[in-house]
Design a protein around this motif. Structure first.
Motif, PDB file in Angstrom:
ATOM      1  N   LEU A  42      24.140  21.111 -38.771  1.00 56.26           N
ATOM      2  CA  LEU A  42      24.006  19.733 -38.704  1.00 56.26           C
ATOM      3  C   LEU A  42      25.071  18.798 -38.962  1.00 56.26           C
ATOM      4  N   ARG A  43      25.736  19.091 -40.063  1.00 53.44           N
ATOM      5  CA  ARG A  43      26.522  18.332 -40.687  1.00 53.44           C
ATOM      6  C   ARG A  43      28.110  18.145 -39.373  1.00 53.44           C
ATOM      7  N   GLU A  44      28.302  19.677 -39.073  1.00 56.74           N
ATOM      8  CA  GLU A  44      29.448  19.602 -38.211  1.00 56.74           C
ATOM      9  C   GLU A  44      29.055  19.091 -36.781  1.00 56.74           C
ATOM     10  N   GLU A  45      27.829  19.079 -36.367  1.00 56.50           N
ATOM     11  CA  GLU A  45      27.095  18.442 -34.920  1.00 56.50           C
ATOM     12  C   GLU A  45      27.384  16.798 -35.487  1.00 56.50           C
ATOM     13  N   GLN A  78      42.052  12.500 -36.205  1.00 58.56           N
ATOM     14  CA  GLN A  78      43.013  13.447 -36.828  1.00 58.56           C
ATOM     15  C   GLN A  78      42.254  14.179 -38.198  1.00 58.56           C
ATOM     16  N   ALA A  79      41.026  13.438 -38.594  1.00 54.78           N
ATOM     17  CA  ALA A  79      40.555  14.051 -39.577  1.00 54.78           C
ATOM     18  C   ALA A  79      39.897  15.525 -39.518  1.00 54.78           C
ATOM     19  N   ASN A  80      39.406  15.525 -38.077  1.00 48.86           N
ATOM     20  CA  ASN A  80      38.939  17.023 -37.572  1.00 48.86           C
ATOM     21  C   ASN A  80      40.063  17.869 -37.701  1.00 48.86           C
ATOM     22  N   GLN A  81      40.082  18.822 -38.792  1.00 53.13           N
ATOM     23  CA  GLN A  81      41.130  19.827 -38.987  1.00 53.13           C
ATOM     24  C   GLN A  81      40.501  21.336 -38.942  1.00 53.13           C
ATOM     25  N   THR A  82      39.110  21.530 -38.783  1.00 49.74           N
ATOM     26  CA  THR A  82      38.405  22.722 -38.824  1.00 49.74           C
ATOM     27  C   THR A  82      37.509  23.107 -37.537  1.00 49.74           C
ATOM     28  N   ILE A  83      37.132  21.905 -36.928  1.00 49.03           N
ATOM     29  CA  ILE A  83      35.951  22.282 -35.938  1.00 49.03           C
ATOM     30  C   ILE A  83      36.788  22.107 -34.493  1.00 49.03           C
ATOM     31  N   PRO A  84      36.723  23.565 -33.829  1.00 53.68           N
ATOM     32  CA  PRO A  84      37.439  23.421 -32.320  1.00 53.68           C
ATOM     33  C   PRO A  84      36.589  22.476 -31.597  1.00 53.68           C
ATOM     34  N   ALA A  85      37.124  21.870 -30.621  1.00 51.06           N
ATOM     35  CA  ALA A  85      36.583  20.874 -29.662  1.00 51.06           C
ATOM     36  C   ALA A  85      37.442  20.430 -28.435  1.00 51.06           C
ATOM     37  N   ILE A  86      36.609  20.220 -27.267  1.00 44.09           N
ATOM     38  CA  ILE A  86      37.444  19.963 -26.221  1.00 44.09           C
ATOM     39  C   ILE A  86      36.723  18.985 -25.421  1.00 44.09           C
ATOM     40  N   ASP A 120      33.685  27.561 -21.721  1.00 46.32           N
ATOM     41  CA  ASP A 120      32.633  28.275 -21.278  1.00 46.32           C
ATOM     42  C   ASP A 120      31.875  28.939 -22.466  1.00 46.32           C
ATOM     43  N   GLU A 121      32.885  29.476 -23.565  1.00 48.32           N
ATOM     44  CA  GLU A 121      32.354  29.952 -24.499  1.00 48.32           C
ATOM     45  C   GLU A 121      31.532  28.858 -25.675  1.00 48.32           C
ATOM     46  N   MET A 122      32.145  27.942 -25.464  1.00 37.41           N
ATOM     47  CA  MET A 122      31.314  26.869 -26.338  1.00 37.41           C
ATOM     48  C   MET A 122      30.186  26.679 -25.804  1.00 37.41           C
ATOM     49  N   TYR A 143      32.033  21.964 -28.443  1.00 36.15           N
ATOM     50  CA  TYR A 143      32.683  22.519 -29.530  1.00 36.15           C
ATOM     51  C   TYR A 143      32.206  23.754 -29.977  1.00 36.15           C
ATOM     52  N   ASN A 144      32.709  24.294 -31.193  1.00 39.22           N
ATOM     53  CA  ASN A 144      32.085  25.393 -31.832  1.00 39.22           C
ATOM     54  C   ASN A 144      32.175  25.209 -33.278  1.00 39.22           C
ATOM     55  N   ASN A 145      31.319  26.248 -33.901  1.00 39.10           N
ATOM     56  CA  ASN A 145      31.424  26.050 -35.281  1.00 39.10           C
ATOM     57  C   ASN A 145      32.980  26.507 -35.968  1.00 39.10           C
ATOM     58  N   SER A 146      33.100  25.742 -37.240  1.00 37.75           N
ATOM     59  CA  SER A 146      34.438  25.903 -37.765  1.00 37.75           C
ATOM     60  C   SER A 146      34.411  27.354 -38.465  1.00 37.75           C
ATOM     61  N   GLY A 147      35.732  27.590 -38.639  1.00 31.28           N
ATOM     62  CA  GLY A 147      35.902  28.999 -39.294  1.00 31.28           C
ATOM     63  C   GLY A 147      35.119  29.342 -40.557  1.00 31.28           C
ATOM     64  N   SER A 148      35.165  28.414 -41.356  1.00 34.53           N
ATOM     65  CA  SER A 148      34.143  28.582 -42.558  1.00 34.53           C
ATOM     66  C   SER A 148      32.821  28.924 -42.139  1.00 34.53           C
ATOM     67  N   LEU A 149      32.223  28.225 -41.384  1.00 30.74           N
ATOM     68  CA  LEU A 149      30.745  28.254 -41.062  1.00 30.74           C
ATOM     69  C   LEU A 149      30.604  29.705 -40.279  1.00 30.74           C
ATOM     70  N   ARG A 150      31.590  30.060 -39.427  1.00 30.76           N
ATOM     71  CA  ARG A 150      31.262  31.367 -38.859  1.00 30.76           C
ATOM     72  C   ARG A 150      31.298  32.521 -39.817  1.00 30.76           C
ATOM     73  N   GLN A 151      32.217  32.471 -40.824  1.00 28.54           N
ATOM     74  CA  GLN A 151      32.193  33.452 -41.928  1.00 28.54           C
ATOM     75  C   GLN A 151      31.111  33.386 -42.957  1.00 28.54           C
ATOM     76  N   LEU A 152      30.464  32.172 -43.021  1.00 30.86           N
ATOM     77  CA  LEU A 152      29.285  31.791 -43.890  1.00 30.86           C
ATOM     78  C   LEU A 152      28.340  32.844 -43.167  1.00 30.86           C
TER      79      LEU A 152
END
Length: 397
Positions: A42-45, A78-86, A120-122, A143-152
């Motif tokens: 929810l926070r990343e969204e 520039q603050a978004n360093q983790t969440i992939p977005a297009i 398409d994956e997102m 967008y997709n989940n960040s790497g940390s969230l995917r690992q979690l």
């Protein structure tokens, strides 16, 4: 009807309690982690929503003080360093990709193709965020989940795997400790029994010699029978003394050992039990064994069979050759049989279907065969109400 009992049944309850506790810990951890993951998603969204608004400000030329807005929105981007977005503009063109590693050797077309595949994956994972540019014009942010969230997301499964491993290790340690404790109890009991039998046997032997010294007063046949019983007690004492020690194995003719002992045993069981011995072994077939202990195995199985038949029925022993240089002794009775649920329990220490008995006979027999003679003892077959066949397998090497 006789009821079976198992003096170690309480240990099974303890195992269930441990398993339930591990299950509760695992379930609680899983629920808590899922709750945490939902909050982070929810926070990343919300962050992507803010990111989309910043794009709207950058692309909307109707706003005043665009310089200040450009500074603010650039900082947000520039603050978004983790969440992939297009960002996909109203014309369907992909622009402003964030947190993707694009090789410098890739052509513009290759980069666009790569980003389209990621888009398409997102789309499969999250609904795109709408960017209101103005005048009804809209863009989309994928967008997709960040790497940390995917690992979690994998953490609960890793935690469950760890808890399962700990549970298995705890079970193995508990079982090993219990078996070691049982072994110490049975070995101590056996040696103490042998020690206690020593004194009365010495006294009995002295009485036998005394009776032989006065044949006129004491009937010689009675003295002979008493001496046989004393020798039998000596054999039993030797067996108990061997428990817990490494026995000496010698090459023995298996046919002779079984035939001689069953001949002795047949005269001491119920006359209503028909006992027979058959052999398909080659003449002179030898097996390394400790004769005293192996006879104990045959005795325990046969006596259990007689009890199962309530002293009436047939008891058959059959010796056959098996592949891989092995021989088998099948001991079959026509007794009450064993249910499938109890086929493994019959070898557990303390398990018995008799009102009087400690449930040690088959336990010791299995240990003698498997630990001392490197063989196998198991229930080959059993039909409730028809009978049971125990099989002893020994190596001839």
């Amino acid at each position: 009807m006789l009821k079976s009992f198992d003096i170690y049944s309480q240990n099974n309850i303890l195992k269930i309690i441990v398993a339930l506790n591990l299950l509760l810990v695992g379930t609680g951890s899983l629920l808590y982690t899922n709750r945490l993951i939902n909050k982070l998603e929810l926070r990343e969204e919300q962050y992507i929503q803010l990111y989309a608004k910043s794009i709207a400000y950058l692309t909307d030329t109707t706003h005043s003080n665009s310089g200040d807005l450009n500074f603010v929105t650039s900082e947000i981007l520039q603050a978004n360093q983790t969440i992939p977005a297009i960002y996909v503009n109203p014309d369907g063109e992909i622009s402003m990709p964030l947190n993707f590693t694009l090789s410098a050797t890739m052509t513009d077309e290759e980069k666009q193709q790569y980003l389209r595949e990621k888009r398409d994956e997102m789309r499969k994972n999250h609904m795109p965020v709408v960017v209101e540019i103005g005048n009804g014009v809209r863009g989309l942010v994928y967008y997709n989940n960040s790497g940390s969230l995917r690992q979690l997301n994998y953490f609960p499964y890793a935690l469950l795997a760890i808890l399962t491993s700990l549970g298995v290790l705890a079970y193995l340690a508990f079982s090993s400790s219990r078996r070691a404790e049982q072994n110490r109890v049975w070995v101590g009991l056996a040696k103490e029994t042998a020690h206690q039998l020593g004194t009365p046997m010495s006294s009995l032997m002295a009485w036998v010699e005394y009776m032989r010294s006065d044949p006129e007063q004491f009937d010689g046949s009675i003295t002979d029978e008493i001496e046989k019983d004393v020798q039998r007690l000596e054999t039993i004492t030797a067996r108990f003394s061997s428990i817990g020690s490494v026995p000496t194995l010698k090459d023995e003719d298996l046919n002779d050992v079984v035939q001689q002992f069953t001949g002795y045993l047949a005269r001491r069981i119920s006359t209503k039990v028909k006992m027979s011995v058959a052999s398909q072994l080659p003449a002179g077939q030898t097996v390394k064994m400790n004769k005293l202990l192996f006879e104990w195995v045959i005795e325990n199985i046969c006596k259990n069979a007689v009890d199962a038949m309530k002293g009436v029925g047939e008891l058959r022993l059959n010796m056959i050759m098996l592949p891989h240089q092995e021989v088998a002794i099948d001991i079959t009775d026509t007794g009450k049989g064993i249910s499938k649920a109890n086929m493994q329990k019959v070898f557990n220490p303390g398990y018995s279907t008799k009102k009087r008995g400690w449930g040690l006979g088959l336990t010791l027999a299995k240990r003698i065969v498997e630990e001392y003679h490197d063989g196998r003892l198991y229930v080959k077959s059993s039909d409730v109400g028809k009978g049971t066949t125990f099989r002893i397998v020994l190596n001839t090497d």
